[in-house]
Design a protein around this motif. Structure first.
Motif, PDB file in Angstrom:
ATOM      1  N   MET A 126      -2.225  36.445  14.855  1.00 26.79           N
ATOM      2  CA  MET A 126      -1.496  36.081  16.221  1.00 26.79           C
ATOM      3  C   MET A 126      -1.090  37.846  16.265  1.00 26.79           C
ATOM      4  SD  MET A 126       1.370  33.146  16.397  1.00 26.79           S
ATOM      5  CE  MET A 126       2.299  33.417  15.048  1.00 26.79           C
ATOM      6  N   LYS A 127      -0.713  37.670  17.962  1.00 29.06           N
ATOM      7  CA  LYS A 127      -0.039  38.756  18.149  1.00 29.06           C
ATOM      8  C   LYS A 127       1.714  38.608  19.213  1.00 29.06           C
ATOM      9  CE  LYS A 127      -3.289  41.668  19.245  1.00 29.06           C
ATOM     10  NZ  LYS A 127      -4.382  42.645  20.186  1.00 29.06           N
ATOM     11  N   GLU A 128       0.997  37.144  19.484  1.00 32.00           N
ATOM     12  CA  GLU A 128       2.982  36.411  20.460  1.00 32.00           C
ATOM     13  C   GLU A 128       2.683  35.095  19.964  1.00 32.00           C
ATOM     14  OE1 GLU A 128       2.577  37.674  24.257  1.00 32.00           O
ATOM     15  OE2 GLU A 128       2.649  39.349  24.186  1.00 32.00           O
ATOM     16  N   GLY A 129       3.480  34.863  19.418  1.00 35.72           N
ATOM     17  CA  GLY A 129       4.000  33.717  19.275  1.00 35.72           C
ATOM     18  C   GLY A 129       4.882  32.692  20.432  1.00 35.72           C
ATOM     19  N   ARG A 130       4.967  31.249  19.923  1.00 34.09           N
ATOM     20  CA  ARG A 130       6.134  30.327  20.889  1.00 34.09           C
ATOM     21  C   ARG A 130       7.294  29.707  20.336  1.00 34.09           C
ATOM     22  NH1 ARG A 130       7.232  28.935  26.259  1.00 34.09           N
ATOM     23  NH2 ARG A 130       5.088  29.692  26.462  1.00 34.09           N
ATOM     24  N   LEU A 131       8.089  30.432  19.913  1.00 32.95           N
ATOM     25  CA  LEU A 131       9.397  29.488  19.290  1.00 32.95           C
ATOM     26  C   LEU A 131       9.561  27.943  19.366  1.00 32.95           C
ATOM     27  CD1 LEU A 131      11.491  30.430  16.646  1.00 32.95           C
ATOM     28  CD2 LEU A 131      12.593  31.260  18.650  1.00 32.95           C
ATOM     29  N   SER A 132       9.921  27.501  18.629  1.00 39.58           N
ATOM     30  CA  SER A 132       9.757  25.870  18.427  1.00 39.58           C
ATOM     31  C   SER A 132      11.930  26.293  19.384  1.00 39.58           C
ATOM     32  CB  SER A 132       9.916  25.326  17.673  1.00 39.58           C
ATOM     33  OG  SER A 132      11.258  25.637  16.812  1.00 39.58           O
ATOM     34  N   SER A 133      11.347  24.981  20.216  1.00 40.32           N
ATOM     35  CA  SER A 133      12.192  24.281  21.614  1.00 40.32           C
ATOM     36  C   SER A 133      13.816  24.243  20.386  1.00 40.32           C
ATOM     37  CB  SER A 133      11.918  23.757  22.232  1.00 40.32           C
ATOM     38  OG  SER A 133      12.167  22.281  21.000  1.00 40.32           O
ATOM     39  N   ALA A 134      13.297  23.759  19.058  1.00 41.20           N
ATOM     40  CA  ALA A 134      15.448  23.182  17.823  1.00 41.20           C
ATOM     41  C   ALA A 134      15.317  25.384  17.754  1.00 41.20           C
ATOM     42  CB  ALA A 134      14.899  23.195  17.158  1.00 41.20           C
TER      43      ALA A 134
ATOM     44  N   MET B  54       9.699  38.003  14.089  1.00 43.84           N
ATOM     45  CA  MET B  54       9.244  38.154  15.481  1.00 43.84           C
ATOM     46  C   MET B  54      10.503  38.568  16.493  1.00 43.84           C
ATOM     47  SD  MET B  54       7.341  34.722  16.423  1.00 43.84           S
ATOM     48  CE  MET B  54       6.679  35.769  17.439  1.00 43.84           C
ATOM     49  N   LYS B  55       9.972  39.334  17.681  1.00 43.13           N
ATOM     50  CA  LYS B  55      10.919  40.035  18.686  1.00 43.13           C
ATOM     51  C   LYS B  55      10.733  38.967  19.493  1.00 43.13           C
ATOM     52  CE  LYS B  55      12.558  43.568  20.350  1.00 43.13           C
ATOM     53  NZ  LYS B  55      12.646  45.645  20.116  1.00 43.13           N
ATOM     54  N   PHE B  56      12.051  38.500  20.201  1.00 43.02           N
ATOM     55  CA  PHE B  56      12.439  37.665  21.247  1.00 43.02           C
ATOM     56  C   PHE B  56      13.091  38.989  22.467  1.00 43.02           C
ATOM     57  CE2 PHE B  56      11.174  34.598  18.072  1.00 43.02           C
ATOM     58  CZ  PHE B  56      10.346  33.759  18.561  1.00 43.02           C
ATOM     59  N   GLY B  57      12.833  39.205  22.878  1.00 40.22           N
ATOM     60  CA  GLY B  57      13.495  40.664  23.919  1.00 40.22           C
ATOM     61  C   GLY B  57      14.036  40.980  23.429  1.00 40.22           C
ATOM     62  N   ASN B  58      15.807  41.403  22.856  1.00 45.87           N
ATOM     63  CA  ASN B  58      16.513  42.494  21.958  1.00 45.87           C
ATOM     64  C   ASN B  58      15.988  41.344  20.857  1.00 45.87           C
ATOM     65  OD1 ASN B  58      15.830  44.764  23.758  1.00 45.87           O
ATOM     66  ND2 ASN B  58      17.783  43.086  24.729  1.00 45.87           N
ATOM     67  N   THR B  59      16.450  40.453  20.199  1.00 46.73           N
ATOM     68  CA  THR B  59      16.539  39.674  19.336  1.00 46.73           C
ATOM     69  C   THR B  59      15.683  39.504  18.133  1.00 46.73           C
ATOM     70  OG1 THR B  59      18.248  38.286  21.128  1.00 46.73           O
ATOM     71  CG2 THR B  59      17.397  37.477  18.639  1.00 46.73           C
ATOM     72  N   ILE B  60      15.803  39.916  17.140  1.00 47.45           N
ATOM     73  CA  ILE B  60      14.621  40.060  15.886  1.00 47.45           C
ATOM     74  C   ILE B  60      15.378  38.872  15.056  1.00 47.45           C
ATOM     75  CG2 ILE B  60      13.985  40.831  13.841  1.00 47.45           C
ATOM     76  CD1 ILE B  60      13.926  43.973  15.636  1.00 47.45           C
TER      77      ILE B  60
END
Length: 66
Positions: free
Chosen positions: A1-9, A39-45
């Motif tokens: 997997m290269k990208e993933g979607r984080l759970s809403s919680a 994982m990196k979400f924008g500027n947040t790891i």
């Protein structure tokens, strides 16, 4: 997997607006299963995310073969 979607919680917990992130690293045990992701979400790891907290959005060829 290269990208993933984080759970809403976890999106709420970490204050992440865009839930799709890039995989930086993942663990791999002897049987070939991934346990945790960094994982990196924008500027947040976010480190040590459990596999069940992530939904694949972009997979690479070796992931599709499983």
């Amino acid at each position: 997997m290269k990208e993933g979607r984080l759970s809403s919680a976890l999106q709420e917990r970490y204050g992440i607006k865009n839930p799709v992130g890039k995989v930086l690293w993942h663990s791999l045990n002897e049987s070939g299963k991934i346990g945790v992701y960094d994982m990196k979400f924008g500027n947040t790891i976010v480190r040590n995310l459990l596999a069940e907290d992530i939904e694949a959005t972009i997979e690479d060829d070796k992931d599709r073969a499983k």
